[in-house]
Design an enzyme around this catalytic site. Structure first.
Site, PDB file in Angstrom:
ATOM      1  N   GLU A 175      28.937  -5.569 -33.658  1.00 36.20           N
ATOM      2  CA  GLU A 175      29.270  -5.877 -32.355  1.00 36.20           C
ATOM      3  C   GLU A 175      28.108  -6.689 -31.919  1.00 36.20           C
ATOM      4  OE1 GLU A 175      29.987  -1.545 -30.118  1.00 36.20           O
ATOM      5  OE2 GLU A 175      29.292  -1.280 -32.122  1.00 36.20           O
ATOM      6  N   HIS A 184      37.548   3.154 -34.274  1.00 36.59           N
ATOM      7  CA  HIS A 184      36.149   3.253 -34.230  1.00 36.59           C
ATOM      8  C   HIS A 184      35.710   4.444 -34.226  1.00 36.59           C
ATOM      9  CE1 HIS A 184      32.131   1.241 -32.895  1.00 36.59           C
ATOM     10  NE2 HIS A 184      32.030   2.541 -32.450  1.00 36.59           N
ATOM     11  N   ASN A 238      20.611  -4.594 -26.627  1.00 38.99           N
ATOM     12  CA  ASN A 238      21.351  -3.492 -26.549  1.00 38.99           C
ATOM     13  C   ASN A 238      20.540  -2.387 -25.777  1.00 38.99           C
ATOM     14  OD1 ASN A 238      22.994  -1.289 -26.327  1.00 38.99           O
ATOM     15  ND2 ASN A 238      23.776  -1.406 -28.531  1.00 38.99           N
ATOM     16  N   ARG A 249      24.400  -6.344 -23.892  1.00 36.95           N
ATOM     17  CA  ARG A 249      25.521  -5.485 -24.186  1.00 36.95           C
ATOM     18  C   ARG A 249      25.551  -4.569 -22.975  1.00 36.95           C
ATOM     19  NH1 ARG A 249      26.314   0.319 -26.886  1.00 36.95           N
ATOM     20  NH2 ARG A 249      28.279   0.477 -26.584  1.00 36.95           N
ATOM     21  N   ARG A 293      30.413  14.759 -27.162  1.00 39.17           N
ATOM     22  CA  ARG A 293      31.343  14.892 -26.278  1.00 39.17           C
ATOM     23  C   ARG A 293      32.852  15.402 -26.584  1.00 39.17           C
ATOM     24  NH1 ARG A 293      31.180   8.359 -25.731  1.00 39.17           N
ATOM     25  NH2 ARG A 293      28.834   8.428 -26.275  1.00 39.17           N
ATOM     26  N   HIS A 301      33.785   0.225 -26.374  1.00 39.64           N
ATOM     27  CA  HIS A 301      33.641  -0.022 -27.753  1.00 39.64           C
ATOM     28  C   HIS A 301      34.594  -1.398 -27.971  1.00 39.64           C
ATOM     29  CE1 HIS A 301      33.112   4.275 -29.222  1.00 39.64           C
ATOM     30  NE2 HIS A 301      32.068   3.720 -29.069  1.00 39.64           N
TER      31      HIS A 301
HETATM   32  P1  ADP Z   1      26.957   5.447 -32.729  1.00 38.84           P
HETATM   33  O1  ADP Z   1      28.134   5.838 -31.890  1.00 38.84           O
HETATM   34  O2  ADP Z   1      25.831   6.249 -31.948  1.00 38.84           O
HETATM   35  O3  ADP Z   1      26.708   3.880 -32.856  1.00 38.84           O
HETATM   36  P2  ADP Z   1      27.566   5.454 -35.368  1.00 38.84           P
HETATM   37  O4  ADP Z   1      28.738   4.482 -35.538  1.00 38.84           O
HETATM   38  O5  ADP Z   1      26.081   5.041 -35.894  1.00 38.84           O
HETATM   39  O6  ADP Z   1      27.456   6.061 -33.938  1.00 38.84           O
HETATM   40  O7  ADP Z   1      28.024   6.710 -36.182  1.00 38.84           O
HETATM   41  C1  ADP Z   1      27.117   7.862 -36.301  1.00 38.84           C
HETATM   42  C2  ADP Z   1      27.755   8.991 -37.007  1.00 38.84           C
HETATM   43  O8  ADP Z   1      28.145   8.246 -38.516  1.00 38.84           O
HETATM   44  C3  ADP Z   1      27.246  10.241 -37.572  1.00 38.84           C
HETATM   45  O9  ADP Z   1      27.944  11.423 -37.151  1.00 38.84           O
HETATM   46  C4  ADP Z   1      26.945  10.127 -38.877  1.00 38.84           C
HETATM   47  O10 ADP Z   1      27.104  11.219 -39.621  1.00 38.84           O
HETATM   48  C5  ADP Z   1      27.946   9.028 -39.473  1.00 38.84           C
HETATM   49  N1  ADP Z   1      27.196   8.273 -40.610  1.00 38.84           N
HETATM   50  C6  ADP Z   1      26.501   7.608 -40.421  1.00 38.84           C
HETATM   51  N2  ADP Z   1      25.959   6.797 -41.585  1.00 38.84           N
HETATM   52  C7  ADP Z   1      26.430   7.536 -42.600  1.00 38.84           C
HETATM   53  C8  ADP Z   1      26.293   7.634 -43.959  1.00 38.84           C
HETATM   54  N3  ADP Z   1      25.725   6.751 -44.483  1.00 38.84           N
HETATM   55  N4  ADP Z   1      27.266   8.530 -44.616  1.00 38.84           N
HETATM   56  C9  ADP Z   1      28.042   9.339 -43.672  1.00 38.84           C
HETATM   57  N5  ADP Z   1      28.261   9.125 -42.548  1.00 38.84           N
HETATM   58  C10 ADP Z   1      27.252   8.281 -41.835  1.00 38.84           C
END
Ligand code: ADP
Length: 397
Positions: free
Chosen positions: A385, A207, A7, A90, A240, A179
């Site tokens: 994913e 998601h 990715n 990806r 965004r 996604h």
């Molecule tokens: P991306 O779109 O970059 O793949 P993610 O799915 O990793 O993003 O999500 C990132 C978001 O998830 C961040 O805003 C973060 O606050 C939240 N997040 C990630 N891990 C945790 C956690 N352990 N507890 C609370 N929130 C989390």
């Protein structure tokens, strides 16, 4: 069979080597700061983490370093590159050029170059990653797995914008979504969990991460999704804006003296949770700031959950009923108060959460968080994913 999943971002590259017999990642890691000073590889394998600090002037150097680690005596998990059966990449956007997972050929890469402008923030980086892999592993079979493929089944009235139809035909401007691998994975797992065939279910998949999208899945097929021509549309996200009146953008550009390009960069990088709160794009920071009484953090979170709720309501109508709602990704898997707020006040539609079941610390397992009498089941399903990319690649090669 072992599949290497790649990715690639513009300055980062994530990878996993997946053993398809067990469907487990036997090694994974990230290259950071490619093309800028301070390159770094973090590699996890054999229960340990290995960090290499090394300048990574381009994606080819990064891939070479990853392959070295995979065959390394201590950090490695395979004895030679021959053990990698294929590589799955990806790719965010496919336009209408590809609607399913596709083998990499020179001709396919030519088309990839032509459609790169559809996702200027994502696709050019993926192309760098693919070309780097082809340079380092010229004889390896490679597949492109598109975030948009799962959404290719949306009917015309759901994926078209109300613009001149000839312009749609000529420029392919329409909703593509994103996604898709995640929405596909969690909707499939939900059907398994409920002991139903996908064809029997109407599911809404949320998601919710740094980027967020919500999809309506009818009988295993996507019928609508919140992201649009690009991943800028839909619910507000970390940085965004999500959906916004286009005329407001023209107005903002004029008032702030921004070009259209600068305006888009503003909407992609400075808006959303970050822009509204002035605190952070990270939902953990927003939750903490709200608890300390920060009003703008409170507004940002309310704006996010209210817009998610509107999509859930809209997709219930689009689906003509609902069996299951799934939460996934960083926020969806980890943040009970967000899940509760998105589904609050929806009892009249047969959606009832069990507050105590919802309030748990993510343990990587599937959780059913709806009340026992709830007509609509609500599940939290950790997304994967990379596994979807590996499965699709294995199936194709
Ligand atoms: P991306 O779109 O970059 O793949 P993610 O799915 O990793 O993003 O999500 C990132 C978001 O998830 C961040 O805003 C973060 O606050 C939240 N997040 C990630 N891990 C945790 C956690 N352990 N507890 C609370 N929130 C989390």
């Amino acid at each position: 069979m072992k599949i290497l999943v790649i990715n690639a971002g513009s300055s980062s590259l994530k990878y996993q080597l997946i053993n398809m017999q067990t469907e487990e990642a036997i090694a994974k890691g990230t290259c950071e700061r490619i093309g800028i000073a301070g390159g770094k590889l973090t590699h996890k394998a054999n229960g340990k983490e290995f960090v290499i600090e090394k300048e990574l002037p381009n994606h080819t150097e990064a891939i070479s370093l990853v392959l070295n680690e995979l065959v390394d005596k201590t950090a490695g998990v395979i004895s030679s590159m021959d053990e990698i059966d294929a590589v799955g990449h990806r790719v965010v956007a496919s336009g209408e050029a590809f609607t399913r997972t596709t083998l990499v050929t020179d001709e396919v890469m030519k088309t990839m170059d032509e459609i790169a402008e559809l996702a200027p923030l994502h696709n050019p980086a993926a192309i760098l990653g693919i070309n780097a892999c082809r340079a380092v592993m010229p004889n390896k079979k490679m597949a492109l797995v598109f975030d948009t493929s799962f959404h290719a089944t949306m009917p015309d009235y759901a994926h078209l914008y109300a613009i001149d139809y000839d312009d749609y035909k000529k420029y392919k401007v329409r909703r593509y979504g994103a996604h898709g691998t995640s929405h596909k994975f969690v909707s499939g797992v939900a059907a398994e969990y409920l002991h139903k065939k996908p064809e029997q279910l109407k599911i809404i998949t949320c998601h919710l991460g740094n980027g967020s999208s919500i999809s309506a899945v009818d009988g295993g097929k996507c019928v609508d999704t919140s992201m649009g021509f690009t991943p800028l549309a839909g619910v507000p996200m970390g940085t965004r804006s999500g959906d916004i009146d286009v005329a407001a953008i023209e107005f903002l550009c004029r008032k702030k003296g921004m070009s259209m390009e600068e305006g888009l960069s503003y909407l992609n990088k400075k808006c959303g949770m970050l822009g509204v709160s002035g605190v952070s794009s990270d939902f953990r920071d927003l939750t903490a700031a709200k608890a300390e009484g920060n009003e703008r953090a409170r507004i940002a979170l309310d704006l996010f959950t209210y817009n998610c709720k509107k999509y859930v309501g809209a997709y219930m109508a689009a689906l003509g009923g609902l069996d299951c709602i799934v939460f996934t990704a960083g926020v969806g898997e980890n943040t009970p108060h967000i899940r509760a707020a998105v589904l609050s006040g929806m009892e009249a539609f047969g959606i009832q959460l069990d507050a105590s079941k919802n309030d748990y610390k993510n343990d990587g397992a599937i959780h059913e968080i709806s009340a026992s009498g709830s007509k609509v089941k609500v599940l939290v399903i950790p997304t994967n994913e990379e596994l979807v990319i590996a499965r699709e690649t294995a199936a194709l090669v």
